[in-house]
Scaffold this active site. Sequence first.
Site, PDB file in Angstrom:
ATOM      1  N   SER A  67      46.370  96.362  43.606  1.00  0.00           N
ATOM      2  CA  SER A  67      45.238  96.596  42.918  1.00  0.00           C
ATOM      3  C   SER A  67      45.776  96.940  41.468  1.00  0.00           C
ATOM      4  O   SER A  67      47.048  97.194  41.381  1.00  0.00           O
ATOM      5  CB  SER A  67      44.468  97.804  43.460  1.00  0.00           C
ATOM      6  N   ASP A  71      44.357  92.480  43.563  1.00  0.00           N
ATOM      7  CA  ASP A  71      43.035  93.063  43.851  1.00  0.00           C
ATOM      8  C   ASP A  71      42.097  93.363  42.578  1.00  0.00           C
ATOM      9  O   ASP A  71      42.675  93.209  41.531  1.00  0.00           O
ATOM     10  CB  ASP A  71      42.941  94.032  44.833  1.00  0.00           C
ATOM     11  N   HIS A  72      40.936  93.894  42.667  1.00  0.00           N
ATOM     12  CA  HIS A  72      39.977  94.250  41.961  1.00  0.00           C
ATOM     13  C   HIS A  72      40.529  94.532  40.308  1.00  0.00           C
ATOM     14  O   HIS A  72      41.463  95.178  40.099  1.00  0.00           O
ATOM     15  CB  HIS A  72      39.144  95.563  42.253  1.00  0.00           C
ATOM     16  N   GLU A 124      36.498 102.395  43.624  1.00  0.00           N
ATOM     17  CA  GLU A 124      38.232 101.862  44.034  1.00  0.00           C
ATOM     18  C   GLU A 124      38.685 101.721  42.579  1.00  0.00           C
ATOM     19  O   GLU A 124      38.187 100.866  41.606  1.00  0.00           O
ATOM     20  CB  GLU A 124      38.082 100.486  44.571  1.00  0.00           C
ATOM     21  N   HIS A 137      33.237 100.421  49.507  1.00  0.00           N
ATOM     22  CA  HIS A 137      34.651 100.964  49.364  1.00  0.00           C
ATOM     23  C   HIS A 137      34.984 102.225  49.918  1.00  0.00           C
ATOM     24  O   HIS A 137      33.949 103.087  49.774  1.00  0.00           O
ATOM     25  CB  HIS A 137      35.379 100.726  48.131  1.00  0.00           C
ATOM     26  N   HIS A 195      34.656  92.451  51.400  1.00  0.00           N
ATOM     27  CA  HIS A 195      35.113  93.842  50.803  1.00  0.00           C
ATOM     28  C   HIS A 195      34.706  95.198  51.505  1.00  0.00           C
ATOM     29  O   HIS A 195      33.810  95.192  52.232  1.00  0.00           O
ATOM     30  CB  HIS A 195      34.645  93.941  49.267  1.00  0.00           C
ATOM     31  N   ASN A 246      39.570  92.641  53.166  1.00  0.00           N
ATOM     32  CA  ASN A 246      40.428  93.456  52.290  1.00  0.00           C
ATOM     33  C   ASN A 246      40.480  94.756  53.435  1.00  0.00           C
ATOM     34  O   ASN A 246      39.227  95.205  53.911  1.00  0.00           O
ATOM     35  CB  ASN A 246      39.807  93.993  51.334  1.00  0.00           C
ATOM     36  N   ASP A 287      42.213  98.507  53.057  1.00  0.00           N
ATOM     37  CA  ASP A 287      43.090  99.750  52.209  1.00  0.00           C
ATOM     38  C   ASP A 287      43.046 101.229  52.902  1.00  0.00           C
ATOM     39  O   ASP A 287      43.985 101.568  53.144  1.00  0.00           O
ATOM     40  CB  ASP A 287      42.747  99.506  50.795  1.00  0.00           C
TER      41      ASP A 287
END
Length: 340
Positions: free
Chosen positions: A53, A95-96, A169, A212, A249, A271, A273
């Site tokens: 990310s 990522d994002h 996030e 998230h 996500h 995803n 995390d």
Amino acid sequence: MPIATPEVYNEMLDRAKAGKFAYPAINVTSSQTLNAALRGFAEAESDGIVQISTGGAEFLGGQYSKDMVTGAVALAEFAHVIAEKYPVNIALHTDHCPKDKLDGYVRPLLAISKKRVDAGLTPLFQSHMWDGSAETLADNLAIAQELLEQARAANIILEVEITPTGGEEDGVSHEINDSLYTTVEDAIRTAEALGLGEKGRYLLAASFGNVHGVYKPGNVVLRPDLLKELADGVAAKFGKQSPFDFVFHGGSGSTEQEIRTALENGVVKMNLDTDTQYAFTRPVADHMFKNYDGVLKVDGEVGSKKTYDPRTWGKLAEAGMAARVVEATQNLRSAGNKIK
């Protein structure tokens, strides 16, 4: 095996879609968490995706300069070397990335890969994510068109997020409300703007209530059945069945049934995390609590080098995170499905 080539990455995604399984996409922030992810994939005999990310890249760049591109490039180069020792195919992904960070992250990384491809090499990363969920859909798709063209020129796949994912996030946050559900109209507009493969391959992060971060069961209403509605709506208009490669996500904390429904409806990447962060940190906390008088110089004592040596607790952290990656591959049915 080396890091996946563009051809291998496309094959990975095609196999996942046809076999109704998905690859865990594991966020990493260090060489240690990278090795944990690779170990987990290898032990599960699963190909997989490792992603960085903007916040992870900034951390990797060091707290002196906090340079995202430097951090991402450094870990990617390390991954290209270390991954050869693992018997699975690994794709590297960013990522994002919201609009205000494109010029400091994705665009420079695309340029680096284009230069590599022009020199006859493979791209540094196999895919990048553009997160335009905070923009209007029109602006989101306009930027996505530009990035998709650049990604295609560098043999890279683009991931786009067309509607918000809840929670927070790396500084991008959205409320948990009805806007967390992509509509068929949103999906049709995406297909009109980005095509259905003829303009370049892309992964679609459509929203079906995703959030998230950490949440308890019942606090989030996921509707993975919505993905079928989106696919069917686009198929009816454009005549192409299963038109999208969907991304899940906010996967941490999802139920087994929610994951199964998502897989049946075209998800090829999920995803992960929050859960892997905890799996990495939990053994370290356990070690510190059990050995506090060894890791600390209590009351003037010298402590125990064997207990505060980062390799001692670092090995525990790697094992804990690797085990969670194995679990993810089993939940997503990618375990045992590596390309031979």
